[in-house]
Motif scaffolding. Structure first.
Motif, short mmCIF file in Angstrom:
data_model
loop_
_atom_site.label_atom_id
_atom_site.label_comp_id
_atom_site.label_asym_id
_atom_site.label_seq_id
_atom_site.Cartn_x
_atom_site.Cartn_y
_atom_site.Cartn_z
N SER A 1 -9.96 12.09 -10.63
CA SER A 1 -9.41 13.33 -10.42
C SER A 1 -10.13 14.19 -9.36
N ASN A 2 -10.80 13.53 -8.56
CA ASN A 2 -11.62 13.89 -7.18
C ASN A 2 -10.36 13.99 -6.16
N THR A 3 -9.25 14.76 -6.30
CA THR A 3 -8.44 14.90 -5.13
C THR A 3 -8.88 15.46 -3.84
N SER A 4 -10.10 16.00 -3.75
CA SER A 4 -10.51 16.77 -2.33
C SER A 4 -10.85 15.58 -1.58
N VAL A 5 -11.00 14.45 -1.74
CA VAL A 5 -10.95 13.34 -0.86
C VAL A 5 -9.89 13.16 0.15
N LEU A 6 -8.66 13.80 -0.14
CA LEU A 6 -7.76 13.73 0.56
C LEU A 6 -7.46 15.25 1.51
N ASP A 7 -8.45 16.00 1.43
CA ASP A 7 -8.32 17.22 1.95
C ASP A 7 -8.46 16.99 3.56
N PRO A 8 -7.71 17.93 4.46
CA PRO A 8 -7.73 17.75 5.91
C PRO A 8 -9.18 17.41 6.46
N ILE A 9 -10.30 18.00 5.71
CA ILE A 9 -11.74 17.71 6.08
C ILE A 9 -12.16 17.31 4.80
N PRO A 10 -12.38 16.22 4.33
CA PRO A 10 -12.97 15.62 3.15
C PRO A 10 -14.49 15.89 2.86
N PRO A 11 -14.77 16.49 1.85
CA PRO A 11 -16.17 16.51 1.42
C PRO A 11 -16.81 15.47 1.32
N GLY A 12 -17.90 15.13 1.84
CA GLY A 12 -18.78 13.84 1.84
C GLY A 12 -18.21 12.98 2.75
N SER A 13 -17.24 13.00 3.42
CA SER A 13 -17.05 12.10 4.51
C SER A 13 -17.65 12.16 5.79
N GLY A 14 -18.56 13.20 5.92
CA GLY A 14 -19.07 13.19 7.17
C GLY A 14 -18.34 14.02 8.35
N VAL B 1 0.77 -1.24 -0.18
CA VAL B 1 -0.06 0.03 0.14
C VAL B 1 0.83 1.24 0.16
N GLY B 2 0.73 2.24 -0.66
CA GLY B 2 1.34 3.57 -0.89
C GLY B 2 0.98 4.77 -0.16
N HIS B 3 1.76 5.50 0.46
CA HIS B 3 1.11 6.57 1.27
C HIS B 3 1.41 7.86 0.05
N TYR B 4 0.25 8.63 0.29
CA TYR B 4 0.25 9.77 -0.54
C TYR B 4 1.27 10.57 0.04
N GLY B 5 2.38 10.74 -0.45
CA GLY B 5 3.51 11.77 0.57
C GLY B 5 4.24 12.45 -0.34
N GLU B 6 3.84 12.51 -1.62
CA GLU B 6 4.74 13.50 -2.29
C GLU B 6 3.86 14.45 -3.23
N GLY B 7 4.36 15.81 -3.63
CA GLY B 7 3.96 16.46 -4.59
C GLY B 7 2.85 17.35 -4.05
N ALA B 8 1.62 17.36 -4.90
CA ALA B 8 0.61 18.42 -4.43
C ALA B 8 -0.56 17.39 -3.58
N LEU B 9 -0.44 16.12 -3.67
CA LEU B 9 -1.32 15.20 -3.14
C LEU B 9 -0.71 14.69 -1.76
N ALA B 10 0.23 15.38 -1.47
CA ALA B 10 0.94 14.81 -0.12
C ALA B 10 0.17 14.96 1.06
N THR B 11 0.13 13.95 1.92
CA THR B 11 -0.57 13.96 3.22
C THR B 11 0.25 13.75 4.15
N PRO B 12 -0.25 14.20 5.42
CA PRO B 12 0.52 13.99 6.72
C PRO B 12 0.59 12.43 7.60
N MET B 13 1.60 12.04 8.04
CA MET B 13 1.83 10.64 8.52
C MET B 13 0.80 10.75 9.78
N PRO B 14 0.43 9.37 10.30
CA PRO B 14 -0.43 9.21 11.24
C PRO B 14 -0.09 9.97 12.71
N ASP B 15 1.20 9.90 13.20
CA ASP B 15 1.45 10.69 14.18
C ASP B 15 1.18 12.37 13.92
#
Length: 327
Positions: free
Chosen positions: A269-282, A201-215
């Protein structure tokens, strides 16, 4: 006619009495005289043949007549016997060639046969490719992922891998989904060649789609995985229900999430699912979240399936496994 005649008196010949032969008319049977001037060979053959044998040929005239009859018959030659017959006679060379040419398949028949062979060959190659994709890639990816997981745990035990920034393709954590019986390494980056095709499994950790680590104190930890082929670690994440555990194990800690919501279909192309507060996630406020992304429908990459979870526990490894991994 007299039935019997008195025997004639014989004449003396050399002082002896000679009886003249009896009259032919007085004999019921008589022995035939040998042929005069005939063929001695034929005569002897006729004598040796015995009763029931065919009558011997006569003289020279009879033999010439028999030879003339033999010359009138057609004698089959090897060439004539090798040619097919037309009625009661063998075909000529021209007729035989015409028949052989007529038996040869036409251009349309040859073309259809060649096309059929192409289709069969193509079908076999496609079956081999499907078998490679659906079976062999999984076998190889499971082996690679298993080897990486074992090596990662050995490095943790020996202290070789310290927490920090990881290079592309480097494994740094283990993902546990107990309900699906999934245990798979998490590596940095979402490259197919370096990470995903190796069954990890790959972590989105690079470029514009970079997300923080679990800690991280807040943020959305985003990961991706194959749903089909190459180990298919996310094949059944559509079966997760709210409250199901998703655990990320690192060198020092366990991060326990509870599945919160799912987006069954969305655009790649819906990269908003990786936002800090993802739309549609509740989710309505910043928090510590996890996002799992994969392809949908199965065996295609047309759309994306999204699963979100919310962290409910952070547990040091020194305290042992969390309840989600013990149950």
């Amino acid at each position: 006619m007299t039935a019997l005649r008195p025997e004639r008196e014989g004449l003396l010949h050399g002082g002896e009495r000679y009886d003249a032969p009896a009259d032919e008319e007085t004999m019921a049977l008589r022995i035939p005289e040998p042929p005069q001037g005939g063929d001695p060979i034929s005569a002897s053959a006729g004598t040796a043949a015995g009763p029931g044998s065919p009558a011997p040929l006569g003289g020279r005239a009879a033999r010439r007549k028999a030879a003339k009859g033999r010359r009138g018959r057609v004698v089959a030659t090897p060439a004539a016997e090798s040619r097919p017959l037309h009625g009661d006679r063998p075909l000529s060379r021209v007729e035989a060639r015409r028949q052989a040419k007529a038996r040869k398949p036409g251009a349309a028949v040859v073309a259809s046969r060649a096309l059929g062979e192409v289709f069969i060959t193509t079908g076999v190659l496609m079956l081999l490719f499907v078998g490679y994709q659906l079976w062999w890639t999984n076998v190889r990816a499971h082996a690679q992922a298993g080897s990486e997981a074992n090596q990662l745990q050995k490095d943790w035990a020996s202290g070789k891998r310290a927490a920090g920034t990881f290079s592309a393709g480097q494994g740094f954590a283990l993902l546990h989904i107990p309900k699906l019986d999934v245990v798979v390494p998490i590596a940095e980056g979402v490259s197919n060649k370096k990470v995903l095709d190796k069954g990890m499994v790959g972590h989105y950790g690079e470029g514009a789609l970079a997300t923080p680590m679990p800690d991280a104190k807040t943020g959305n930890f985003g990961i991706a995985g194959h749903r089909n082929t190459h180990g298919e670690p996310f094949r059944y994440i559509n079966r997760l229900q709210p409250g199901d555990a998703i655990v990320v194990e690192t060198q020092d800690e366990y991060f326990v999430y509870k599945m919160a919501s799912m987006l069954p279909v969305t655009s790649p192309s819906n990269t908003s699912v990786l936002d800090p507060i993802p739309p549609g996630s509740g989710f309505t406020a910043p928090g510590r979240y996890i996002t799992l992304t994969t392809c949908t429908p199965e065996f295609t990459s047309k759309y994306r399936l999204i699963v979100w979870g919310k962290m409910v526990e952070e547990r040091p490894r020194s305290k042992g496994k969390p309840d989600a991994l013990v149950e």
